[in-house]
Design a protein around this motif. Structure first.
Motif, PDB file in Angstrom:
ATOM      1  N   GLN A 138       0.842  -1.188   0.000  1.00 26.79           N
ATOM      2  CA  GLN A 138       0.000   0.000   0.000  1.00 26.79           C
ATOM      3  C   GLN A 138       0.882   1.245   0.000  1.00 26.79           C
ATOM      4  O   GLN A 138       1.939   1.281   0.634  1.00 26.79           O
ATOM      5  CB  GLN A 138      -0.918   0.027   1.222  1.00 26.79           C
ATOM      6  N   GLU A 139       0.426   2.245  -0.714  1.00 26.03           N
ATOM      7  CA  GLU A 139       1.140   3.514  -0.769  1.00 26.03           C
ATOM      8  C   GLU A 139       1.389   4.073   0.639  1.00 26.03           C
ATOM      9  O   GLU A 139       2.438   4.646   0.925  1.00 26.03           O
ATOM     10  CB  GLU A 139       0.331   4.509  -1.592  1.00 26.03           C
ATOM     11  N   ALA A 140       0.442   3.851   1.526  1.00 22.50           N
ATOM     12  CA  ALA A 140       0.539   4.370   2.898  1.00 22.50           C
ATOM     13  C   ALA A 140       1.534   3.606   3.769  1.00 22.50           C
ATOM     14  O   ALA A 140       1.863   4.060   4.862  1.00 22.50           O
ATOM     15  CB  ALA A 140      -0.844   4.334   3.560  1.00 22.50           C
ATOM     16  N   ASN A 141       2.031   2.470   3.309  1.00 11.39           N
ATOM     17  CA  ASN A 141       2.920   1.644   4.113  1.00 11.39           C
ATOM     18  C   ASN A 141       4.380   2.069   3.902  1.00 11.39           C
ATOM     19  O   ASN A 141       5.141   1.450   3.163  1.00 11.39           O
ATOM     20  CB  ASN A 141       2.720   0.162   3.779  1.00 11.39           C
ATOM     21  N   GLY A 142       4.756   3.146   4.584  1.00  8.30           N
ATOM     22  CA  GLY A 142       6.104   3.689   4.428  1.00  8.30           C
ATOM     23  C   GLY A 142       7.207   2.718   4.788  1.00  8.30           C
ATOM     24  O   GLY A 142       8.237   2.659   4.115  1.00  8.30           O
ATOM     25  N   ARG A 143       7.007   1.918   5.835  1.00  3.77           N
ATOM     26  CA  ARG A 143       8.032   0.934   6.235  1.00  3.77           C
ATOM     27  C   ARG A 143       8.306  -0.049   5.101  1.00  3.77           C
ATOM     28  O   ARG A 143       9.454  -0.362   4.798  1.00  3.77           O
ATOM     29  CB  ARG A 143       7.567   0.142   7.459  1.00  3.77           C
ATOM     30  N   SER A 144       7.244  -0.564   4.521  1.00  6.23           N
ATOM     31  CA  SER A 144       7.395  -1.550   3.453  1.00  6.23           C
ATOM     32  C   SER A 144       8.036  -0.918   2.214  1.00  6.23           C
ATOM     33  O   SER A 144       8.889  -1.524   1.570  1.00  6.23           O
ATOM     34  CB  SER A 144       6.031  -2.148   3.109  1.00  6.23           C
ATOM     35  N   ARG A 145       7.639   0.289   1.895  1.00  5.40           N
ATOM     36  CA  ARG A 145       8.213   0.972   0.733  1.00  5.40           C
ATOM     37  C   ARG A 145       9.723   1.189   0.928  1.00  5.40           C
ATOM     38  O   ARG A 145      10.513   0.958   0.004  1.00  5.40           O
ATOM     39  CB  ARG A 145       7.494   2.287   0.493  1.00  5.40           C
ATOM     40  N   ARG A 146      10.123   1.604   2.124  1.00  3.77           N
ATOM     41  CA  ARG A 146      11.557   1.799   2.392  1.00  3.77           C
ATOM     42  C   ARG A 146      12.317   0.476   2.309  1.00  3.77           C
ATOM     43  O   ARG A 146      13.440   0.428   1.796  1.00  3.77           O
ATOM     44  CB  ARG A 146      11.760   2.452   3.761  1.00  3.77           C
ATOM     45  N   LEU A 147      11.707  -0.604   2.800  1.00  3.30           N
ATOM     46  CA  LEU A 147      12.347  -1.915   2.724  1.00  3.30           C
ATOM     47  C   LEU A 147      12.575  -2.298   1.260  1.00  3.30           C
ATOM     48  O   LEU A 147      13.675  -2.729   0.892  1.00  3.30           O
ATOM     49  CB  LEU A 147      11.471  -2.965   3.409  1.00  3.30           C
ATOM     50  N   VAL A 151      16.281  -2.931  -0.785  1.00  4.90           N
ATOM     51  CA  VAL A 151      16.751  -4.172  -1.432  1.00  4.90           C
ATOM     52  C   VAL A 151      16.887  -3.992  -2.943  1.00  4.90           C
ATOM     53  O   VAL A 151      16.983  -4.966  -3.675  1.00  4.90           O
ATOM     54  CB  VAL A 151      15.871  -5.395  -1.074  1.00  4.90           C
ATOM     55  N   GLY A 152      16.887  -2.736  -3.391  1.00  3.01           N
ATOM     56  CA  GLY A 152      17.172  -2.446  -4.793  1.00  3.01           C
ATOM     57  C   GLY A 152      15.978  -2.439  -5.727  1.00  3.01           C
ATOM     58  O   GLY A 152      16.146  -2.407  -6.941  1.00  3.01           O
ATOM     59  N   MET A 153      14.777  -2.434  -5.180  1.00  2.00           N
ATOM     60  CA  MET A 153      13.585  -2.394  -6.025  1.00  2.00           C
ATOM     61  C   MET A 153      13.200  -0.932  -6.250  1.00  2.00           C
ATOM     62  O   MET A 153      13.463  -0.078  -5.413  1.00  2.00           O
ATOM     63  CB  MET A 153      12.450  -3.200  -5.395  1.00  2.00           C
ATOM     64  N   LEU A 168       3.552  -0.733  -6.968  1.00  3.79           N
ATOM     65  CA  LEU A 168       4.265  -1.927  -7.404  1.00  3.79           C
ATOM     66  C   LEU A 168       5.727  -1.546  -7.582  1.00  3.79           C
ATOM     67  O   LEU A 168       6.042  -0.546  -8.227  1.00  3.79           O
ATOM     68  CB  LEU A 168       3.691  -2.447  -8.727  1.00  3.79           C
ATOM     69  N   TYR A 169       6.574  -2.349  -6.969  1.00  5.30           N
ATOM     70  CA  TYR A 169       8.020  -2.168  -7.093  1.00  5.30           C
ATOM     71  C   TYR A 169       8.567  -3.314  -7.938  1.00  5.30           C
ATOM     72  O   TYR A 169       8.021  -4.418  -7.925  1.00  5.30           O
ATOM     73  CB  TYR A 169       8.684  -2.194  -5.711  1.00  5.30           C
ATOM     74  N   ARG A 170       9.660  -3.044  -8.639  1.00  7.77           N
ATOM     75  CA  ARG A 170      10.239  -4.070  -9.508  1.00  7.77           C
ATOM     76  C   ARG A 170      11.763  -3.990  -9.438  1.00  7.77           C
ATOM     77  O   ARG A 170      12.342  -2.925  -9.276  1.00  7.77           O
ATOM     78  CB  ARG A 170       9.797  -3.823 -10.950  1.00  7.77           C
ATOM     79  N   ARG A 171      12.353  -5.154  -9.571  1.00  7.83           N
ATOM     80  CA  ARG A 171      13.810  -5.233  -9.733  1.00  7.83           C
ATOM     81  C   ARG A 171      14.072  -6.241 -10.831  1.00  7.83           C
ATOM     82  O   ARG A 171      13.553  -7.351 -10.807  1.00  7.83           O
ATOM     83  CB  ARG A 171      14.485  -5.665  -8.439  1.00  7.83           C
TER      84      ARG A 171
END
Length: 175
Positions: A138-147, A151-153, A168-171
């Protein structure tokens, strides 16, 4: 005639991948003894804040029957003492057919780098045979986005799903 042991027509069971070991963690298939901790992941309001809320009992019963030994589902265990910290899952044909990584950790283990260490290891392993890996939060989940960024995503797209703004993040595998 019934095939005998070792008959070439016997189905060959899929090999269980070796546990993934990092500096502090062991990532391995879920065992029956892990079900209590895994059930906490599905029912804890903090863990489920950005995942649609706690899972209902009827769904938990089904998940408990299916998760033990399930391919791609890794319990994250602290190597020093065997404490279950969370889950990291790799779905080979996940979102839009891409390899998708997801994760959840018990709140008492947040902020110690365990999730980053585990997710980084899983992403690296997945990229050995996948062209790329995606993860959604979720856009609101700052912890997850930083993680995911750690890890390079990189942020690839934004959309609304389940009545919430998602990212959506991608690597991609290095050429």
């Amino acid at each position: 005639m019934t095939p005998g042991p070792g008959d070439p027509t016997d189905p060959v069971p899929a090999p269980t991948p070796a546990p993934l070991v990092t500096e502090r963690l062991v990532l391995r298939p879920v065992r029956t003894r892990d079900l209590s901790a895994v059930t906490r992941l599905w029912t804890d309001p903090e863990v489920r804040q950005h995942l649609g809320g706690p899972v209902i009992e009827s769904v938990i019963r089904i998940r408990r029957q299916r998760i033990v030994g399930a391919p791609g589902v890794h319990v994250v265990e602290r190597a020093a003492d065997g404490t279950v910290l969370g889950l990291v899952t790799v779905e080979r044909a996940g979102r839009n057919g891409e390899t998708e990584v997801s994760y959840q950790f018990l709140p008492e283990h947040w902020g110690q780098g365990y999730a980053r260490e585990a997710v980084a290891a899983v992403v690296e392993r997945a990229l050995t045979d996948a062209a790329g890996v995606v993860a959604v939060t979720q856009e609101a989940n700052g912890r997850s986005r930083r993680l995911l960024e750690a890890v390079g995503m990189t942020h690839a797209e934004s959309f609304v799903e389940w009545d919430a703004h998602q990212v959506l993040y991608r690597r991609r595998r290095a050429a």
